[in-house]
Design a protein around this motif. Structure first.
Motif, PDB file in Angstrom:
ATOM      1  N   GLY A 183     -20.126  -1.913 -13.514  1.00 35.03           N
ATOM      2  CA  GLY A 183     -21.202  -2.507 -14.298  1.00 35.03           C
ATOM      3  C   GLY A 183     -22.342  -2.983 -13.425  1.00 35.03           C
ATOM      4  N   MET A 184     -22.002  -3.597 -12.277  1.00 37.83           N
ATOM      5  CA  MET A 184     -23.037  -4.089 -11.369  1.00 37.83           C
ATOM      6  C   MET A 184     -23.779  -2.947 -10.688  1.00 37.83           C
ATOM      7  N   ALA A 185     -23.172  -1.766 -10.657  1.00 42.44           N
ATOM      8  CA  ALA A 185     -23.841  -0.603 -10.072  1.00 42.44           C
ATOM      9  C   ALA A 185     -24.786   0.062 -11.067  1.00 42.44           C
ATOM     10  N   HIS A 186     -24.647  -0.272 -12.358  1.00 46.86           N
ATOM     11  CA  HIS A 186     -25.507   0.328 -13.378  1.00 46.86           C
ATOM     12  C   HIS A 186     -26.828  -0.444 -13.439  1.00 46.86           C
ATOM     13  N   PRO A 187     -27.963   0.216 -13.318  1.00 45.79           N
ATOM     14  CA  PRO A 187     -29.244  -0.505 -13.207  1.00 45.79           C
ATOM     15  C   PRO A 187     -29.574  -1.385 -14.406  1.00 45.79           C
ATOM     16  N   LYS A 188     -29.112  -1.025 -15.605  1.00 49.32           N
ATOM     17  CA  LYS A 188     -29.416  -1.837 -16.784  1.00 49.32           C
ATOM     18  C   LYS A 188     -28.344  -2.891 -17.039  1.00 49.32           C
ATOM     19  N   LEU A 189     -27.078  -2.510 -16.978  1.00 51.32           N
ATOM     20  CA  LEU A 189     -26.009  -3.485 -17.184  1.00 51.32           C
ATOM     21  C   LEU A 189     -26.076  -4.596 -16.144  1.00 51.32           C
ATOM     22  N   ALA A 190     -26.482  -4.245 -14.923  1.00 52.73           N
ATOM     23  CA  ALA A 190     -26.542  -5.246 -13.855  1.00 52.73           C
ATOM     24  C   ALA A 190     -27.492  -6.384 -14.215  1.00 52.73           C
ATOM     25  N   LYS A 191     -28.592  -6.077 -14.897  1.00 52.15           N
ATOM     26  CA  LYS A 191     -29.544  -7.123 -15.262  1.00 52.15           C
ATOM     27  C   LYS A 191     -28.904  -8.146 -16.186  1.00 52.15           C
ATOM     28  N   ALA A 192     -28.127  -7.697 -17.166  1.00 50.41           N
ATOM     29  CA  ALA A 192     -27.456  -8.605 -18.087  1.00 50.41           C
ATOM     30  C   ALA A 192     -26.349  -9.376 -17.374  1.00 50.41           C
ATOM     31  N   LEU A 193     -25.605  -8.717 -16.522  1.00 50.75           N
ATOM     32  CA  LEU A 193     -24.502  -9.375 -15.813  1.00 50.75           C
ATOM     33  C   LEU A 193     -25.028 -10.443 -14.858  1.00 50.75           C
ATOM     34  N   ILE A 194     -26.094 -10.144 -14.158  1.00 58.44           N
ATOM     35  CA  ILE A 194     -26.661 -11.128 -13.237  1.00 58.44           C
ATOM     36  C   ILE A 194     -27.128 -12.359 -14.006  1.00 58.44           C
ATOM     37  N   ALA A 195     -27.778 -12.156 -15.147  1.00 58.66           N
ATOM     38  CA  ALA A 195     -28.234 -13.280 -15.961  1.00 58.66           C
ATOM     39  C   ALA A 195     -27.056 -14.120 -16.446  1.00 58.66           C
ATOM     40  N   LEU A 196     -26.018 -13.456 -16.895  1.00 59.35           N
ATOM     41  CA  LEU A 196     -24.816 -14.159 -17.375  1.00 59.35           C
ATOM     42  C   LEU A 196     -24.160 -14.948 -16.245  1.00 59.35           C
ATOM     43  N   HIS A 197     -24.040 -14.329 -15.080  1.00 63.95           N
ATOM     44  CA  HIS A 197     -23.411 -15.007 -13.943  1.00 63.95           C
ATOM     45  C   HIS A 197     -24.259 -16.183 -13.449  1.00 63.95           C
ATOM     46  N   ASP A 198     -25.571 -16.016 -13.478  1.00 65.57           N
ATOM     47  CA  ASP A 198     -26.462 -17.082 -13.018  1.00 65.57           C
ATOM     48  C   ASP A 198     -26.436 -18.291 -13.946  1.00 65.57           C
ATOM     49  N   ARG A 199     -26.299 -18.038 -15.256  1.00 60.82           N
ATOM     50  CA  ARG A 199     -26.378 -19.122 -16.234  1.00 60.82           C
ATOM     51  C   ARG A 199     -25.222 -19.028 -17.228  1.00 60.82           C
ATOM     52  N   PRO A 200     -24.006 -19.306 -16.779  1.00 58.02           N
ATOM     53  CA  PRO A 200     -22.855 -19.222 -17.695  1.00 58.02           C
ATOM     54  C   PRO A 200     -22.916 -20.258 -18.811  1.00 58.02           C
ATOM     55  N   GLU A 201     -23.713 -21.312 -18.609  1.00 57.81           N
ATOM     56  CA  GLU A 201     -23.818 -22.369 -19.613  1.00 57.81           C
ATOM     57  C   GLU A 201     -24.753 -22.003 -20.754  1.00 57.81           C
ATOM     58  N   ALA A 202     -25.514 -20.948 -20.633  1.00 59.60           N
ATOM     59  CA  ALA A 202     -26.484 -20.566 -21.662  1.00 59.60           C
ATOM     60  C   ALA A 202     -25.774 -20.087 -22.929  1.00 59.60           C
ATOM     61  N   ASP A 203     -26.464 -20.193 -24.053  1.00 61.94           N
ATOM     62  CA  ASP A 203     -25.908 -19.765 -25.333  1.00 61.94           C
ATOM     63  C   ASP A 203     -26.124 -18.258 -25.490  1.00 61.94           C
ATOM     64  N   TRP A 204     -25.323 -17.497 -24.748  1.00 60.59           N
ATOM     65  CA  TRP A 204     -25.509 -16.055 -24.733  1.00 60.59           C
ATOM     66  C   TRP A 204     -25.039 -15.419 -26.030  1.00 60.59           C
ATOM     67  N   THR A 205     -25.825 -14.511 -26.542  1.00 60.67           N
ATOM     68  CA  THR A 205     -25.466 -13.705 -27.698  1.00 60.67           C
ATOM     69  C   THR A 205     -25.545 -12.238 -27.294  1.00 60.67           C
ATOM     70  N   LEU A 206     -24.983 -11.386 -28.123  1.00 60.91           N
ATOM     71  CA  LEU A 206     -25.051  -9.956 -27.849  1.00 60.91           C
ATOM     72  C   LEU A 206     -26.497  -9.490 -27.817  1.00 60.91           C
TER      73      LEU A 206
END
Length: 277
Positions: free
Chosen positions: A166-189
């Motif tokens: 997932g981290m190697a995929h250019p688009k999925l990586a953007k979402a994963l990095i955001a999630l990892h950076d801010r696990p406290e955020a109210d993430w939705t799909l």
């Protein structure tokens, strides 16, 4: 865009080298859940026996990564062996997403790891010379080697599924990095799909196919892994709840019990006992 920064910041990496030089006799490594092993053959021949399957003999320089936590035996071949062997562990052990993303067994000839030539050269120089601070230097270099190996696995496409894919995929990586950076955020799909620059349906499908679980399930496991790492560091439960995205300690405890079968305090006591034994 640093794909590893948040993960390495939140899940402490510690490594230790336990053999540096000639491997004079066979060594048995018992099962260690949540611990990974790196065995590097630099000269000679090396025999590896796993819990399942026949023994394997290596006759050329090679790096062997083991993360399944199973018992294994290592021994010199008929020509003897020079090895550099270490173990490593991330905070929260095998629930750490980095640990779970690593292949259970990876065998890579050293000649393929050309990007690590400088680091491996430093490690071999330390291994072959008895200088002050040798053990501490090798341990720190082993930590760097694990990080370099993570880069290699992502950049070389060695892993076809899981977090590293997932981290190697250019688009999925953007979402994963955001999630990892801010696990406290109210993430939705929808929010994660926007980070990836994809439609909601396409993102959900690609995420599940690549990482092997839906985004919501990955987020829940990530938050609980981070909570375990913080519990191990002695952070109060009410502080942890806010840092990992739960409205209250009771909400975190409910999720914790649902996924692990025990409360955070029960897990913390069991973890402390396991560390003493």
């Amino acid at each position: 865009m640093d794909r590893l920064a948040a993960l390495l910041d939140q899940f402490h990496l510690a490594a230790s080298v336990f053999n540096a030089g000639p491997l004079c006799y066979s060594s048995q490594h018992p099962p260690q859940e949540g611990t990974g092993f790196l065995h590097i053959l630099t000269r000679g021949t090396l025999d590896l026996s796993l819990a399942d399957g026949p023994p394997r003999r290596f006759t050329a320089p090679v790096l062997i990564l083991l993360t399944a936590g199973d018992a294994h035996r290592l021994g010199p071949g008929p020509e003897g062996a020079e090895t550099l062997c270490g173990s490593f562990r991330f905070g929260a052990g095998n629930i750490c997403p980095i640990h779970r993303a690593l292949p259970s067994l990876l065998v890579t000839p050293l000649e393929r790891l050309s990007g690590m030539d400088g680091l491996l050269g430093l490690m071999l120089a330390e291994m072959r010379e008895e200088r002050c601070g040798r053990q501490a230097t090798l341990d720190r270099l082993c930590e760097l080697l694990v990080i370099q190996l993570l880069r290699y696995l992502m950049d070389a496409g060695e892993v076809e599924s899981g977090l590293l894919a997932g981290m190697a995929h250019p688009k999925l990586a953007k979402a994963l990095i955001a999630l990892h950076d801010r696990p406290e955020a109210d993430w939705t799909l929808n929010g994660l799909a926007r980070k990836a620059g994809m439609s909601r349906a396409r993102f959900a499908s690609l995420f599940r196919d690549t990482l092997g679980q839906p985004p919501a399930e990955y987020l829940a496991h990530y938050r609980l892994g981070l909570a375990k790492s913080l519990l191990r560091a002695g952070v109060p439960l009410d502080t942890i709840a806010g840092r990992v995205g739960y409205s209250s300690p009771s909400a975190l405890a409910k999720a914790f019990r649902r996924h692990t079968g025990c409360s955070p305090r029960e897990w913390q006591r069991a973890d402390a006992r396991a560390g003493v034994e």
